[in-house]
Design a protein around this motif. Structure first.
Motif, PDB file in Angstrom:
ATOM      1  N   GLU A   1     -26.038  33.679  72.190  1.00 12.34           N
ATOM      2  CA  GLU A   1     -25.916  35.160  72.615  1.00 12.34           C
ATOM      3  C   GLU A   1     -25.961  35.465  74.126  1.00 12.34           C
ATOM      4  O   GLU A   1     -25.476  36.268  74.844  1.00 12.34           O
ATOM      5  N   PHE A   2     -26.822  34.681  74.669  1.00 19.70           N
ATOM      6  CA  PHE A   2     -26.948  34.578  76.212  1.00 19.70           C
ATOM      7  C   PHE A   2     -25.716  34.441  76.843  1.00 19.70           C
ATOM      8  O   PHE A   2     -25.421  34.795  77.892  1.00 19.70           O
ATOM      9  N   ARG A   3     -24.779  33.672  76.282  1.00 17.64           N
ATOM     10  CA  ARG A   3     -23.371  33.363  77.021  1.00 17.64           C
ATOM     11  C   ARG A   3     -22.754  34.725  77.482  1.00 17.64           C
ATOM     12  O   ARG A   3     -22.184  34.708  78.517  1.00 17.64           O
ATOM     13  N   LYS A   4     -22.975  35.640  76.611  1.00 21.25           N
ATOM     14  CA  LYS A   4     -22.389  36.841  77.163  1.00 21.25           C
ATOM     15  C   LYS A   4     -23.010  37.654  78.232  1.00 21.25           C
ATOM     16  O   LYS A   4     -22.374  38.768  79.015  1.00 21.25           O
ATOM     17  N   HIS A   5     -24.201  37.177  78.739  1.00 19.56           N
ATOM     18  CA  HIS A   5     -24.940  37.733  79.535  1.00 19.56           C
ATOM     19  C   HIS A   5     -24.692  37.269  81.002  1.00 19.56           C
ATOM     20  O   HIS A   5     -25.173  37.835  82.005  1.00 19.56           O
ATOM     21  N   TYR A   6     -24.556  35.837  81.139  1.00 14.74           N
ATOM     22  CA  TYR A   6     -24.534  35.256  82.374  1.00 14.74           C
ATOM     23  C   TYR A   6     -23.986  35.827  83.558  1.00 14.74           C
ATOM     24  O   TYR A   6     -24.363  36.263  84.736  1.00 14.74           O
ATOM     25  N   ARG A   7     -22.702  36.422  83.205  1.00 13.02           N
ATOM     26  CA  ARG A   7     -21.778  36.931  84.140  1.00 13.02           C
ATOM     27  C   ARG A   7     -22.216  38.392  84.809  1.00 13.02           C
ATOM     28  O   ARG A   7     -22.312  38.533  85.740  1.00 13.02           O
ATOM     29  N   GLY A   8     -23.092  38.926  83.906  1.00 13.79           N
ATOM     30  CA  GLY A   8     -23.565  40.271  84.303  1.00 13.79           C
ATOM     31  C   GLY A   8     -24.985  39.976  84.999  1.00 13.79           C
ATOM     32  O   GLY A   8     -25.035  40.867  86.193  1.00 13.79           O
ATOM     33  N   TYR A   9     -25.685  39.073  84.903  1.00 17.49           N
ATOM     34  CA  TYR A   9     -26.805  38.658  85.802  1.00 17.49           C
ATOM     35  C   TYR A   9     -26.418  37.973  87.190  1.00 17.49           C
ATOM     36  O   TYR A   9     -26.899  38.241  88.331  1.00 17.49           O
ATOM     37  N   LEU A  10     -25.311  37.135  86.842  1.00 22.88           N
ATOM     38  CA  LEU A  10     -25.311  36.189  88.236  1.00 22.88           C
ATOM     39  C   LEU A  10     -23.747  36.227  88.669  1.00 22.88           C
ATOM     40  O   LEU A  10     -23.382  35.622  89.853  1.00 22.88           O
ATOM     41  N   GLY A  11     -22.797  37.124  88.088  1.00 24.44           N
ATOM     42  CA  GLY A  11     -21.398  36.957  88.449  1.00 24.44           C
ATOM     43  C   GLY A  11     -21.259  37.255  89.846  1.00 24.44           C
ATOM     44  O   GLY A  11     -20.091  36.564  90.380  1.00 24.44           O
ATOM     45  N   ASP A  12     -21.932  37.563  90.720  1.00 27.19           N
ATOM     46  CA  ASP A  12     -21.471  37.771  92.042  1.00 27.19           C
ATOM     47  C   ASP A  12     -22.084  36.597  93.096  1.00 27.19           C
ATOM     48  O   ASP A  12     -21.947  36.884  94.003  1.00 27.19           O
ATOM     49  N   LEU A  13     -22.702  35.572  92.416  1.00 31.50           N
ATOM     50  CA  LEU A  13     -23.294  34.702  93.189  1.00 31.50           C
ATOM     51  C   LEU A  13     -22.604  33.627  93.620  1.00 31.50           C
ATOM     52  O   LEU A  13     -21.553  33.331  92.681  1.00 31.50           O
ATOM     53  N   PRO A  14     -22.719  33.120  94.758  1.00 32.52           N
ATOM     54  CA  PRO A  14     -21.887  32.020  95.352  1.00 32.52           C
ATOM     55  C   PRO A  14     -22.017  30.913  94.139  1.00 32.52           C
ATOM     56  O   PRO A  14     -23.124  30.358  93.601  1.00 32.52           O
ATOM     57  N   GLY A  15     -20.858  30.522  93.952  1.00 34.17           N
ATOM     58  CA  GLY A  15     -20.683  29.050  92.952  1.00 34.17           C
ATOM     59  C   GLY A  15     -20.823  29.494  91.414  1.00 34.17           C
ATOM     60  O   GLY A  15     -20.721  28.578  90.452  1.00 34.17           O
ATOM     61  N   PHE A  16     -20.910  30.740  91.062  1.00 33.02           N
ATOM     62  CA  PHE A  16     -21.234  31.188  89.752  1.00 33.02           C
ATOM     63  C   PHE A  16     -19.878  30.538  88.904  1.00 33.02           C
ATOM     64  O   PHE A  16     -19.998  29.997  87.778  1.00 33.02           O
ATOM     65  N   ASP A  17     -18.781  31.067  89.336  1.00 35.28           N
ATOM     66  CA  ASP A  17     -17.526  30.701  88.542  1.00 35.28           C
ATOM     67  C   ASP A  17     -17.129  29.304  88.362  1.00 35.28           C
ATOM     68  O   ASP A  17     -16.938  29.045  87.221  1.00 35.28           O
ATOM     69  N   ALA A  18     -17.723  28.425  89.243  1.00 32.77           N
ATOM     70  CA  ALA A  18     -17.664  27.097  88.691  1.00 32.77           C
ATOM     71  C   ALA A  18     -18.788  26.523  87.903  1.00 32.77           C
ATOM     72  O   ALA A  18     -18.418  25.592  87.060  1.00 32.77           O
ATOM     73  N   LEU A  19     -20.097  27.248  87.902  1.00 33.02           N
ATOM     74  CA  LEU A  19     -20.902  27.039  86.905  1.00 33.02           C
ATOM     75  C   LEU A  19     -20.738  27.353  85.432  1.00 33.02           C
ATOM     76  O   LEU A  19     -21.200  26.959  84.284  1.00 33.02           O
ATOM     77  N   ARG A  20     -20.051  28.418  85.307  1.00 31.71           N
ATOM     78  CA  ARG A  20     -20.068  29.438  84.081  1.00 31.71           C
ATOM     79  C   ARG A  20     -19.412  28.411  83.056  1.00 31.71           C
ATOM     80  O   ARG A  20     -20.067  28.537  82.036  1.00 31.71           O
ATOM     81  N   PRO A  21     -18.097  27.608  83.176  1.00 34.50           N
ATOM     82  CA  PRO A  21     -17.758  26.955  82.021  1.00 34.50           C
ATOM     83  C   PRO A  21     -18.758  25.991  81.469  1.00 34.50           C
ATOM     84  O   PRO A  21     -18.831  25.723  80.181  1.00 34.50           O
ATOM     85  N   GLU A  22     -19.551  25.443  82.388  1.00 37.86           N
ATOM     86  CA  GLU A  22     -20.605  24.635  81.804  1.00 37.86           C
ATOM     87  C   GLU A  22     -21.674  25.312  80.896  1.00 37.86           C
ATOM     88  O   GLU A  22     -22.268  24.818  80.056  1.00 37.86           O
ATOM     89  N   LEU A  23     -22.167  26.396  81.450  1.00 41.41           N
ATOM     90  CA  LEU A  23     -23.176  27.092  80.845  1.00 41.41           C
ATOM     91  C   LEU A  23     -22.623  27.417  79.401  1.00 41.41           C
ATOM     92  O   LEU A  23     -23.398  27.720  78.309  1.00 41.41           O
ATOM     93  N   MET A  24     -21.395  27.980  79.214  1.00 42.02           N
ATOM     94  CA  MET A  24     -20.653  28.316  78.115  1.00 42.02           C
ATOM     95  C   MET A  24     -20.793  27.238  77.040  1.00 42.02           C
ATOM     96  O   MET A  24     -20.648  27.484  75.887  1.00 42.02           O
ATOM     97  N   THR A  25     -20.915  25.883  77.446  1.00 35.73           N
ATOM     98  CA  THR A  25     -20.929  24.800  76.326  1.00 35.73           C
ATOM     99  C   THR A  25     -22.317  24.329  76.266  1.00 35.73           C
ATOM    100  O   THR A  25     -22.474  23.583  75.084  1.00 35.73           O
ATOM    101  N   ILE A  26     -23.172  24.749  76.701  1.00 40.10           N
ATOM    102  CA  ILE A  26     -24.660  24.163  76.664  1.00 40.10           C
ATOM    103  C   ILE A  26     -25.307  24.781  75.416  1.00 40.10           C
ATOM    104  O   ILE A  26     -25.127  26.026  74.795  1.00 40.10           O
ATOM    105  N   GLU A  27     -25.737  23.911  74.584  1.00 37.77           N
ATOM    106  CA  GLU A  27     -26.327  24.327  73.323  1.00 37.77           C
ATOM    107  C   GLU A  27     -27.765  24.454  73.132  1.00 37.77           C
ATOM    108  O   GLU A  27     -28.425  24.972  72.316  1.00 37.77           O
ATOM    109  N   HIS A  28     -28.571  23.747  74.185  1.00 38.10           N
ATOM    110  CA  HIS A  28     -30.047  23.927  73.855  1.00 38.10           C
ATOM    111  C   HIS A  28     -30.597  24.458  75.074  1.00 38.10           C
ATOM    112  O   HIS A  28     -29.940  24.513  76.358  1.00 38.10           O
ATOM    113  N   GLU A  29     -31.500  25.407  74.826  1.00 34.39           N
ATOM    114  CA  GLU A  29     -32.330  26.350  75.651  1.00 34.39           C
ATOM    115  C   GLU A  29     -32.763  25.636  77.021  1.00 34.39           C
ATOM    116  O   GLU A  29     -32.646  26.065  78.151  1.00 34.39           O
TER     117      GLU A  29
END
Ligand SMILES: Cc1cc2nc3c(=O)[nH]c(=O)nc-3n(C[C@H](O)[C@H](O)[C@H](O)COP(=O)(O)O)c2cc1C
Length: 340
Positions: free
Chosen positions: A281-309
């Motif tokens: 569920e948290f995957r849909k929130h990363y962009r809202g919290y962090l979307g405008d930070l430098p390097g976020f777009d590169a990090l996002r695909p990785e965050l989308m695949t992580i399974e463990h908290e």
């Protein structure tokens, strides 16, 4: 201020309330908002029938914690006996308030007379409020809209009626049911509602910034309720209180604070809902919290695949470090806003 016998917010107000939001305002999110200065929080709505039948999903929504008080449990339904049973069941969970949802616009709810459907039948509206007030051991508050549509704006009548029924506060989302979320919330109604009732009046609709909250308060209410503006921005409560108290704008939270908030919320949500669900569920929130930070777009695909908290938290902490913003605490951002 007081709602019934419950102290809410600073003695002279105004109240900064977190709006009830389905699938958003669960216990972890409410606690985060509380820590950021929300004076009053509400659960997601709970369907009265489901609660009376002991549905697990409904029961889970009754979970409340002492450190989020005052907290209201919100119920919806239009069958008086069911609403009474549901109110008694909800009261066992120990809320400070019970709120009746008289404003939900979605078709499957309003169409069958629940939520905003009550605005089409004021006799029914009155009877539901009376029924709940009659049995509830805690003050009952009402959340509604201006009316069904532009030709049927009934809010002044509703304000007088719910006061006579013994409700303890009124929240008005300043749109009609027909509007849904379209157009602008019409805050000009608040001054008129203020004259129609002496109940604590909480305005709602389109508060996205501290300045919006200040303007809404100036238009004539005792509190503001913030919904969408708090999703991905729980700091809005601290920012608003600071603006009201100190007359100045707090700078936006920095990267460390925002990443720290994600980490905290992820951890709390995993503990509350289970790791797999929280991470998904948290995957849909990363962009809202962090979307405008430098390097976020590169990090996002990785965050989308992580399974463990723990892995997600570790990756977020590494990201913060890479920005030169090591995260150690989420409470570093403050307008002097933590629990009063
Ligand atoms: C995702 C979402 C879920 C919502 N769920 C509820 C709810 O359970 N009960 C309720 O009274 N209103 C609900 N609402 C409406 C909000 O409480 C609020 O009245 C509305 O969003 C307008 O305020 P805002 O402009 O500050 O978002 C929901 C709104 C959103 C966006």
């Amino acid at each position: 201020m007081r709602i019934g016998a419950v102290d809410v917010g600073p003695p002279k107000g105004p109240i900064l309330a977190l709006a009830p939001m389905d699938d958003v305002t669960d216990l972890p999110f409410r606690r985060i908002c509380k820590a950021q200065g929300a004076d009053l929080v509400f659960t997601e709505f709970v369907q009265s029938d489901q609660l009376v039948h002991g549905a697990k999903r409904a029961e889970k929504r009754l979970d409340i914690a002492d450190d989020e008080r005052p907290v209201g449990i919100q119920l919806y339904g239009s069958a008086e006996p069911r609403m009474q049973q549901a109110a008694l069941r909800a009261a066992e969970a120990g809320p400070d308030l019970i709120d009746i949802n008289c404003g939900c616009w979605v078709k499957k709810i309003a169409g069958r007379g629940d939520g905003a459907g009550l605005l089409r039948d004021l006799a029914k509206f009155e009877s539901v409020v009376r029924a709940v007030v009659e049995v509830s051991p805690v003050p009952v508050t009402i959340k509604t809209r201006l009316g069904w549509d532009d030709d049927n704006v009934v809010i002044l009548e509703v304000a007088r009626m719910v006061e006579q029924c013994g409700a303890a506060a009124l929240t008005v989302h300043c749109r009609t049911r027909k509007q849904g979320y379209t157009g602008d919330a019409d805050w000009s109604w608040l001054a008129r509602i203020r004259e129609a009732t002496s109940l604590p009046l909480i305005g709602n609709g389109d508060v996205r910034t501290a300045e919006d909250a200040q303007r809404m308060l100036e238009s004539g209410c005792d509190g503001v309720m913030i919904g969408r503006g708090a999703i991905h921005n729980p700091w809005i409560f601290a920012q608003t209180r600071h603006l009201l108290d100190a007359g100045e704008r707090l700078p936006p939270p920095d990267a460390a604070t925002r990443i720290g908030m994600c980490i905290a919320l992820l951890r709390e949500t995993a503990a509350y809902r289970g790791e797999a669900r929280a991470v998904r569920e948290f995957r849909k929130h990363y962009r809202g919290y962090l979307g405008d930070l430098p390097g976020f777009d590169a990090l996002r695909p990785e965050l989308m695949t992580i399974e463990h908290e723990a892995e997600a938290r570790g990756r977020l902490a590494a990201y913060a470090a890479s920005l030169g913003a090591p995260v150690d605490t989420v409470s570093s951002y403050s307008g002097g806003s933590t629990a009063r």
